[in-house]
Write an enzyme that holds these catalytic residues in place. Structure first.
Site, PDB file in Angstrom:
ATOM      1  N   LYS A 127      53.204  35.976  37.794  1.00 49.47           N
ATOM      2  CA  LYS A 127      53.332  36.987  38.845  1.00 49.47           C
ATOM      3  C   LYS A 127      54.070  36.386  40.041  1.00 49.47           C
ATOM      4  O   LYS A 127      53.823  35.238  40.421  1.00 49.47           O
ATOM      5  CB  LYS A 127      51.945  37.486  39.246  1.00 49.47           C
ATOM      6  CG  LYS A 127      51.939  38.651  40.219  1.00 49.47           C
ATOM      7  CD  LYS A 127      50.515  39.124  40.473  1.00 49.47           C
ATOM      8  CE  LYS A 127      50.442  40.284  41.448  1.00 49.47           C
ATOM      9  NZ  LYS A 127      49.043  40.753  41.654  1.00 49.47           N
TER      10      LYS A 127
ATOM     11  N   SER B  27      48.000  45.487  41.193  1.00 52.47           N
ATOM     12  CA  SER B  27      49.334  45.094  41.621  1.00 52.47           C
ATOM     13  C   SER B  27      50.078  44.219  40.609  1.00 52.47           C
ATOM     14  O   SER B  27      51.274  43.969  40.753  1.00 52.47           O
ATOM     15  CB  SER B  27      49.247  44.335  42.954  1.00 52.47           C
ATOM     16  OG  SER B  27      48.511  43.121  42.804  1.00 52.47           O
TER      17      SER B  27
ATOM     18  N   SER C  15      43.513  44.268  40.365  1.00 47.19           N
ATOM     19  CA  SER C  15      44.950  44.173  40.130  1.00 47.19           C
ATOM     20  C   SER C  15      45.366  43.544  38.817  1.00 47.19           C
ATOM     21  O   SER C  15      46.533  43.625  38.431  1.00 47.19           O
ATOM     22  CB  SER C  15      45.616  43.404  41.281  1.00 47.19           C
ATOM     23  OG  SER C  15      45.617  44.172  42.453  1.00 47.19           O
TER      24      SER C  15
END
Length: 462
Positions: A84, A158, A182
């Site tokens: 990420k 997210s 997330s």
């Protein structure tokens, strides 16, 4: 949708890929070629990555091949891994999903350093909701990640890019972060497995902060076994061999069913989760009703803390008129600026009391279960219209409580709706019971096939 797994490693689970590489049935070069083909086919459609490094991946595959030639395999040989884009990888641009903020770190985040040392092959950085402050990865400031099951729908967030990277077969696993759901939300919406460990189990050094009191590093893979292999090589964790875990792990286990989470879910979500719960019962689990006491208040006071802490991280930039945040993220950060230090301290104290009550209510259960997300993947348009706040709230409604408590939680696929959209089952255990929780996910996936469903490549959106 397809459940076939032909001779294409991009269609396999992490453990299938790794076992085939170590056994010599495929080479690291075969795995990398399949990964890059998946990325090249899907990326123009879904936008899962902010950047990738083909040269580095090819170099990693050569290193893997050499270790295998010397019969000295590393623990994660054969695993292509994405990161990420709020987690530092030395020498790679880090944007945190922003259109204006970028650095090139000189050192790895502690979590990625451990995986690189364990032999993981680096693919690239995955897209996220801007600064990880949103549950859709409909990133109004930079790039939106689309759901591979229906490209007009959101991937969740997210960690949306990490989930999609796994779902399309570009990597065997991906690192994400989870402050309110997330990792688990995008896992549920894209048909993969997402694991959030106990708070504090994985170091946050080298991770762009959102809310330090709630931030977690987590793992996404197609299966719980894949998550376990990666998790076992993160700093301070015990490497595990999921092949040695017993098949009937659920026998005699007490599973608390969160009826409130079921009651607020869409009918097809409920039906899929009920099928999974029936399977747990058939495996020997004892199902009992469970609650999350004062859940609404617990989520609210923790949200106050998250907004305050995030605003402190971003305070200097929020005062700069040249800085352009997406409207949704700026709104949340501005709310955080309006929270006083006294109100924050009160929320922090109350959160401790409420978390203790939730943990007490779950004491005696081996796990509690319910839908990961009460809705299926929302349309991208609904995420940016007036209903966007309601969509955000719905996506977070079942996951947030485990960031209040810091409990480990995992989302595993439990079927598709009539529209072909994935549904996730969420399981959570007591603090520190990470290994036994993942073990439950592995046991369920040994006797089900929901995790074998794969999205089919669609045309690029107009």
């Amino acid at each position: 949708m397809t459940t076939e797994r032909p001779g294409d490693p991009s269609q396999w689970s992490l453990e299938e890929i790794q076992d085939a590489v170590v056994a010599g049935r495929v080479t690291p070069y075969d795995v990398v070629d399949a990964s890059l083909r998946a990325l090249q086919d899907w990326e123009p459609v879904v936008g899962a990555f902010t950047s990738w490094d083909e040269a580095r991946l090819n170099s990693n595959s050569a290193d893997t091949a050499e270790r295998l030639r010397r019969s000295a395999p590393a623990p994660l040989d054969g695993v292509v891994l994405a990161v990420k884009d709020n987690i530092q990888v030395a020498g790679r641009p880090l944007t945190a999903g922003s259109s204006w903020w970028q650095v090139t770190p000189a050192v790895n985040a502690e979590c990625w350093q451990a995986l690189e040392e364990a032999g993981a092959m680096y693919l690239g950085q995955t897209n996220l909701h801007e600064f990880a402050f949103g549950a859709t990865t409909v990133n109004l400031a930079a790039q939106t990640t689309r759901n591979p099951w229906d490209v007009e729908r959101a991937a969740g967030g997210s960690s949306g890019g990490s989930a999609v990277a796994v779902a399309i077969g570009a990597c065997g696993a991906a690192l994400g972060t989870d402050t309110g759901g997330s990792v688990r939300i995008p896992a549920a919406l894209t048909g993969v497995t997402g694991f959030k460990p106990t708070y504090g189990r994985i170091p946050l050094t080298g991770v762009v902060p959102l809310s330090p009191s709630c931030d977690h590093v987590g793992v996404l893979s197609r299966t719980a076994a894949g998550c376990a292999r990666v998790f076992g090589n993160l700093p301070g964790q015990r490497r595990c061999d999921t092949g040695t875990w017993p098949d009937r792990t659920f026998a005699g286990r007490r599973i608390g069913v969160l009826t409130a989470h079921l009651n607020r879910s869409e009918p097809e979500v409920v039906a899929a989760v009920q099928r999974a719960l029936t399977m747990l019962e058939e495996l020997g689990a004892e199902l009992e009703e469970a609650t999350v006491p004062n859940e609404h208040e617990a989520n609210a006071v923790t949200s106050t803390m998250v907004r305050f802490e995030a605003a402190q991280v971003h305070r200097k930039w929020l005062r700069d008129p040249a800085v352009r945040y997406g409207a949704d993220v700026r709104g949340r950060l501005e709310e955080g600026l309006s929270i006083s230090a006294d109100r924050y301290r009160e929320a922090r104290e109350r959160r401790g009391e409420l978390a203790a009550a939730i943990l007490d209510a779950h004491h005696g259960f081996d796990a509690v279960a319910g839908p990961t997300v009460p809705i299926t993947a929302p349309t991208i348009s609904s995420c940016v219209q007036a209903a966007g706040a309601a969509v955000q709230s719905a996506l977070l409604s079942n996951t947030y409580c485990y960031n209040v408590t810091g409990q480990p939680a995992i989302s595993v696929p439990c079927g598709l709706t009539s529209e072909g959209l994935p549904v996730g089952l969420q399981l959570a255990a007591g603090l520190g019971h990470d290994d036994s929780l993942v073990e439950l996910g592995v046991a369920l996936q040994r006797v089900t096939r929901w995790h074998n469903a794969r999205p089919v490549l669609q045309r690029s959106p107009a």
